[in-house]
Design an enzyme around this catalytic site. Structure first.
Site, PDB file in Angstrom:
ATOM      1  CB  THR A  89     -22.411   0.662  -4.048  1.00  0.00           C
ATOM      2  OG1 THR A  89     -22.642   0.976  -5.420  1.00  0.00           O
ATOM      3  CG2 THR A  89     -21.922   1.910  -3.334  1.00  0.00           C
TER       4      THR A  89
ATOM      5  CG  ASN B 173      -8.531  -4.508  -2.788  1.00  0.00           C
ATOM      6  OD1 ASN B 173      -9.709  -4.658  -3.094  1.00  0.00           O
ATOM      7  ND2 ASN B 173      -8.138  -3.570  -1.937  1.00  0.00           N
TER       8      ASN B 173
ATOM      9  CB  VAL C  83      -0.179  -0.417  -8.029  1.00  0.00           C
ATOM     10  CG1 VAL C  83      -0.301  -1.261  -6.774  1.00  0.00           C
ATOM     11  CG2 VAL C  83      -1.386   0.499  -8.204  1.00  0.00           C
TER      12      VAL C  83
ATOM     13  CG  ASP D  32      -2.155   0.837   1.070  1.00  0.00           C
ATOM     14  OD1 ASP D  32      -3.238   0.252   0.988  1.00  0.00           O
ATOM     15  OD2 ASP D  32      -2.047   2.076   1.018  1.00  0.00           O
TER      16      ASP D  32
ATOM     17  CB  SER E  99     -16.343  -2.765 -10.015  1.00  0.00           C
ATOM     18  OG  SER E  99     -17.471  -1.967  -9.713  1.00  0.00           O
TER      19      SER E  99
ATOM     20  CE1 TYR F   6     -13.590   1.984  -9.660  1.00  0.00           C
ATOM     21  CE2 TYR F   6     -15.857   1.269  -9.999  1.00  0.00           C
ATOM     22  CZ  TYR F   6     -14.659   1.175  -9.317  1.00  0.00           C
ATOM     23  OH  TYR F   6     -14.530   0.251  -8.291  1.00  0.00           O
TER      24      TYR F   6
END
Length: 253
Positions: A182, A85, A59, A37, A137, A150
């Site tokens: 969501t 992720n 990333v 992260d 997603s 997105y």
């Protein structure tokens, strides 16, 4: 709860939100976990004391990703599981974001997963139960308003997952995806906070999911852990929707 006993996992974007829930559940099930992260110094309260290995990287930076993955492999003593992720959100229709923003989001959400997988593959090839799980997603499978960029990025993740699965199945590496609806995450919280009427916006987001509420991060984590586990040994190149029925149900009002 020991299905991951002896397994070593890397979770990107694992310091908060869905990634944090995944990391915590993997540890609870016996895995040793490294978190990749941008911010590994300020882990949430649910992660403190879990013995996570922090690997700092963005990333979008290939050199940083390679260094972080190397650190994870060295400190874990190998690698069996990669949870791709890390990602960012984006709002707007097709005309609302400039080229720079399109490049930025695609670079993080799609190419970022490529960078991590590419760096991790040498270690995964040494595992007897290697698995990669990519976070896609509901935006990849349902047309959502004001989510053009997105949606494009997450649709690419879904296609990338299938292509990776085809390429790596002969080497015993399974690749799958999870498609959250969501979810009740910090990013959605910030989205709601910026709305003119946060309460009304939250109610609208809840209402568009057939079960009438936001998805919890732990519900997504449970699906991810199934896909990553040896119990899913014959599951590859597919995705699990954790969206309260949003992808497939058409309810009468």
């Amino acid at each position: 709860m020991g299905e991951f006993q002896g397994r070593k996992a890397l979770v990107t974007g694992g310091a908060s939100g869905i990634g944090a829930a995944i990391a915590a559940r993997l540890v609870a099930c016996g895995a040793r976990v490294a978190v990749l992260d941008r911010n590994v110094d300020d882990l949430g309260p649910d992660l403190i004391g879990l013995g996570l290995i922090g690997c700092r990287a963005d990333v979008s930076d290939d050199a940083a990703v390679r260094a972080a993955v190397t650190k994870a492999v060295d400190e874990l003593g190998g690698l069996d599981i990669v949870i791709n992720n890390a990602g960012v959100g984006a709002q707007g229709g097709v005309e609302d974001n400039d080229d720079e923003e399109w490049h930025r989001v695609l670079d993080i959400n799609v190419v970022g997963m490529v960078r991590v997988a590419r760096a991790a593959l040498p270690a995964l090839r040494k595992s007897d139960a290697a698995a990669i799980v990519n976070t896609s997603s509901i935006a990849a499978t349902a047309g959502l308003p004001q989510r053009a960029l997105y949606s494009a990025s997450k649709g690419a993740v879904l296609s990338l997952t299938q292509a990776m699965a085809a390429d790596l199945i002969a080497e015993g590496i399974r690749v799958n995806a999870v498609n959250p609806g969501t979810a009740d995450t910090p990013w959605v919280g910030r989205l709601l906070g910026s709305a003119p009427d946060p309460a009304a916006e939250r109610a609208a987001l809840e209402a568009r999911q057939p079960h009438g509420r936001l998805v919890s991060a732990d519900e997504v984590a449970q699906a991810v852990c199934y896909l990553a586990s040896p119990a899913a040994g014959s599951t590859t190149g597919t995705s699990i929707a954790v969206d309260g029925g949003m992808q497939g149900l058409r309810l009468r009002k």
